[in-house]
Design an enzyme around this catalytic site. Structure first.
Site, PDB file in Angstrom:
ATOM      1  N   SER A 143       0.853  -1.186   0.000  1.00 54.67           N
ATOM      2  CA  SER A 143       0.000   0.000   0.000  1.00 54.67           C
ATOM      3  C   SER A 143       0.889   1.236   0.000  1.00 54.67           C
ATOM      4  CB  SER A 143      -0.851   0.012   1.268  1.00 54.67           C
ATOM      5  OG  SER A 143      -1.465   1.263   1.453  1.00 54.67           O
ATOM      6  N   TYR A 158      -0.782  -0.453  10.535  1.00 52.90           N
ATOM      7  CA  TYR A 158      -0.965  -0.861   9.131  1.00 52.90           C
ATOM      8  C   TYR A 158       0.182  -0.327   8.281  1.00 52.90           C
ATOM      9  CZ  TYR A 158      -3.215  -1.349   4.530  1.00 52.90           C
ATOM     10  OH  TYR A 158      -3.512  -1.672   3.221  1.00 52.90           O
TER      11      TYR A 158
HETATM   12  P1  NAP Z   1     -10.602  -6.837   2.337  1.00 52.76           P
HETATM   13  O1  NAP Z   1     -11.788  -6.645   1.466  1.00 52.76           O
HETATM   14  O2  NAP Z   1     -10.670  -6.414   3.762  1.00 52.76           O
HETATM   15  O3  NAP Z   1     -10.180  -8.382   2.261  1.00 52.76           O
HETATM   16  C1  NAP Z   1      -9.106  -8.838   3.044  1.00 52.76           C
HETATM   17  C2  NAP Z   1      -8.969 -10.323   2.839  1.00 52.76           C
HETATM   18  O4  NAP Z   1      -7.875 -10.772   3.643  1.00 52.76           O
HETATM   19  C3  NAP Z   1     -10.217 -11.112   3.295  1.00 52.76           C
HETATM   20  O5  NAP Z   1     -10.410 -12.200   2.431  1.00 52.76           O
HETATM   21  C4  NAP Z   1      -9.800 -11.605   4.676  1.00 52.76           C
HETATM   22  O6  NAP Z   1     -10.447 -12.801   5.086  1.00 52.76           O
HETATM   23  C5  NAP Z   1      -8.327 -11.890   4.392  1.00 52.76           C
HETATM   24  N1  NAP Z   1      -7.556 -12.100   5.605  1.00 52.76           N
HETATM   25  C6  NAP Z   1      -7.348 -11.278   6.642  1.00 52.76           C
HETATM   26  N2  NAP Z   1      -6.597 -11.879   7.589  1.00 52.76           N
HETATM   27  C7  NAP Z   1      -6.327 -13.122   7.115  1.00 52.76           C
HETATM   28  C8  NAP Z   1      -5.601 -14.236   7.598  1.00 52.76           C
HETATM   29  N3  NAP Z   1      -5.014 -14.222   8.809  1.00 52.76           N
HETATM   30  N4  NAP Z   1      -5.502 -15.345   6.826  1.00 52.76           N
HETATM   31  C9  NAP Z   1      -6.100 -15.405   5.615  1.00 52.76           C
HETATM   32  N5  NAP Z   1      -6.840 -14.397   5.113  1.00 52.76           N
HETATM   33  C10 NAP Z   1      -6.934 -13.275   5.858  1.00 52.76           C
HETATM   34  O7  NAP Z   1      -9.326  -6.102   1.731  1.00 52.76           O
HETATM   35  P2  NAP Z   1      -8.945  -5.699   0.215  1.00 52.76           P
HETATM   36  O8  NAP Z   1      -9.319  -4.281   0.022  1.00 52.76           O
HETATM   37  O9  NAP Z   1      -9.426  -6.734  -0.718  1.00 52.76           O
HETATM   38  O10 NAP Z   1      -7.344  -5.733   0.337  1.00 52.76           O
HETATM   39  C11 NAP Z   1      -6.546  -6.695  -0.316  1.00 52.76           C
HETATM   40  C12 NAP Z   1      -5.109  -6.227  -0.228  1.00 52.76           C
HETATM   41  O11 NAP Z   1      -4.981  -4.922  -0.831  1.00 52.76           O
HETATM   42  C13 NAP Z   1      -4.591  -6.058   1.216  1.00 52.76           C
HETATM   43  O12 NAP Z   1      -3.246  -6.473   1.265  1.00 52.76           O
HETATM   44  C14 NAP Z   1      -4.687  -4.572   1.458  1.00 52.76           C
HETATM   45  O13 NAP Z   1      -3.789  -4.120   2.451  1.00 52.76           O
HETATM   46  C15 NAP Z   1      -4.336  -4.037   0.065  1.00 52.76           C
HETATM   47  N6  NAP Z   1      -4.800  -2.672  -0.180  1.00 52.76           N
HETATM   48  C16 NAP Z   1      -6.114  -2.391  -0.275  1.00 52.76           C
HETATM   49  C17 NAP Z   1      -6.517  -1.087  -0.536  1.00 52.76           C
HETATM   50  C18 NAP Z   1      -7.980  -0.711  -0.697  1.00 52.76           C
HETATM   51  O14 NAP Z   1      -8.265   0.491  -0.909  1.00 52.76           O
HETATM   52  N7  NAP Z   1      -8.921  -1.637  -0.617  1.00 52.76           N
HETATM   53  C19 NAP Z   1      -5.556  -0.068  -0.664  1.00 52.76           C
HETATM   54  C20 NAP Z   1      -4.210  -0.386  -0.546  1.00 52.76           C
HETATM   55  C21 NAP Z   1      -3.842  -1.701  -0.310  1.00 52.76           C
HETATM   56  P3  NAP Z   1     -11.801 -12.777   6.009  1.00 52.76           P
HETATM   57  O15 NAP Z   1     -12.960 -12.620   5.049  1.00 52.76           O
HETATM   58  O16 NAP Z   1     -11.770 -14.118   6.682  1.00 52.76           O
HETATM   59  O17 NAP Z   1     -11.673 -11.631   6.960  1.00 52.76           O
END
Ligand code: NAP
Length: 234
Positions: A143, A158
Site C-alpha cells: 500500500s 498498518y
Molecule cells: P478486504 O476486502 O478487507 O479483504 C481482506 C482479505 O484478507 C479477506 O479475504 C480476509 O479474510 C483476508 N484475511 C485477513 N486476515 C487473514 C488471515 N489471517 N488469513 C487469511 N486471510 C486473511 O481487503 P482488500 O481491500 O481486498 O485488500 C486486499 C489487499 O490490498 C490487502 O493487502 C490490502 O492491504 C491491500 N490494499 C487495499 C486497498 C484498498 O483500498 N482496498 C488499498 C491499498 C492496499 P476474512 O474474510 O476471513 O476476513
C-alpha cells in the site's frame, strides 16, 4: 513450444481484491488455488468461480499460522507438483484513524502477524522450490500507506506493516535468484470492505496491477514497488 499452464496461489481470496485476482488469473489461463481462513467463505467463493467455468481449487489457509502455510505447500505439491505464482494479498487494517499512542499492542501484533509474517511464512514455504525450478512470480500486495516518502500518522500499525512488507520484498527478491520475480504493488484505493464504498477504483482496476506482476515475462523487473505498472518510491 507452448507455455506450460501456470499454477497460482492467492491468499485472502474469499472476497475483495483477492477474489478478483483469482478471477483474472483464471481468465488468463492459470490454474488457481484460492485460499481463505474461513473454509465456508472460501468454498463459496471457489464455487462462484468454478460455476463461471474457471479452473479454481480451494485450500484453507490462515496466513498467520506457519503450519497452515506448510500444509498449503503440501496440498499444492500433492495436487499440482509445484507452484509458479504466489500472491500475498491477505491483510488486516485494524487501526484506521487510531493514534500510534493508543493502538492496542494486541492489534499492532495482529497486524504484523497477518500483513508481514503471513507473506514471510508463504515465501518460506514456496520460494525455495521456485528458485530450484527456475521459475516464480511473487506479488506482495502492499500500500502507499507503507511509503516512507509520504509516511503519516493515525494508521501506524498498518503503515509500518506495509513498509516492512516492502522490505521483505527486497530481501526475498535478493535471495530468490534471477528467475523468480518478487515485487510489491499498491492496488490504489479500491472499493472493498477495507477500502470502503467511496474509494475511487473498482476491484477489477485494483487487481489488474497485481495480475500484471503475477504474469511478468522473464525480462520483467524484480525487487520493485509498483502501481498501475509504474514504479513507486519506497
Ligand atoms: P478486504 O476486502 O478487507 O479483504 C481482506 C482479505 O484478507 C479477506 O479475504 C480476509 O479474510 C483476508 N484475511 C485477513 N486476515 C487473514 C488471515 N489471517 N488469513 C487469511 N486471510 C486473511 O481487503 P482488500 O481491500 O481486498 O485488500 C486486499 C489487499 O490490498 C490487502 O493487502 C490490502 O492491504 C491491500 N490494499 C487495499 C486497498 C484498498 O483500498 N482496498 C488499498 C491499498 C492496499 P476474512 O474474510 O476471513 O476476513
Amino acid at each position: 513450444m507452448a507455455e506450460p499452464q501456470r499454477i497460482a496461489l492467492v491468499t485472502g481470496a474469499n472476497r475483495g481484491i483477492g477474489l478478483e485476482v483469482c478471477r483474472q488469473l483464471a481468465e488468463c489461463g492459470l490454474r488457481v488455488v484460492l485460499t481463505a481462513r474461513d473454509p465456508q467463505a472460501g468454498q463459496t467463493a471457489t464455487a462462484e468461480l468454478t460455476r463461471a467455468g474457471h479452473d479454481v481449487t480451494f485450500c484453507p489457509l490462515d496466513v498467520t499460522d506457519p503450519a497452515a502455510a506448510e500444509a498449503a505447500r503440501a496440498f499444492v505439491a500433492e495436487r499440482f507438483g509445484h507452484l509458479d505464482v504466489l500472491v500475498n494479498n491477505a491483510a488486516v487494517y485494524l487501526d484506521d484513524d487510531v493514534s500510534i499512542f493508543d493502538v492496542p499492542l494486541s492489534d499492532f501484533a495482529a497486524t504484523l502477524a497477518a500483513n508481514l509474517y503471513g507473506p514471510l511464512h508463504l515465501c518460506r514455504a514456496f520460494v525455495p522450490d521456485m528458485r530450484r525450478r527456475g521459475y516464480g512470480r511473487v506479488v506482495n500486495v502492499s500500500s502507499e500507506s507503507g511509503q516512507l516518502r509520504s509516511m503519516g500518522g493515525y494508521n501506524g500499525a498498518y503503515a509500518i506493516s506495509k513498509t516492512a512488507l516492502n522490505a521483505l520484498t527486497r530481501v526475498v527478491a535478493a535471495e530468490a535468484g534471477p528467475a523468480v520475480k518478487v515485487n510489491a504493488v499498491c492496488p490504489g484505493w479500491v472499493r472493498t470492505d477495507m477500502g470502503g464504498p467511496h474509494a475511487s477504483r473498482s476491484v477489477a482496476q485494483g487487481a489488474a496491477g497485481i495480475v500484471w506482476l503475477a504474469t511478468l515475462p522473464d525480462s520483467g523487473p524484480s525487487g520493485g514497488f509498483f502501481r498501475d505498472g509504474q514504479p513507486l518510491d519506497w
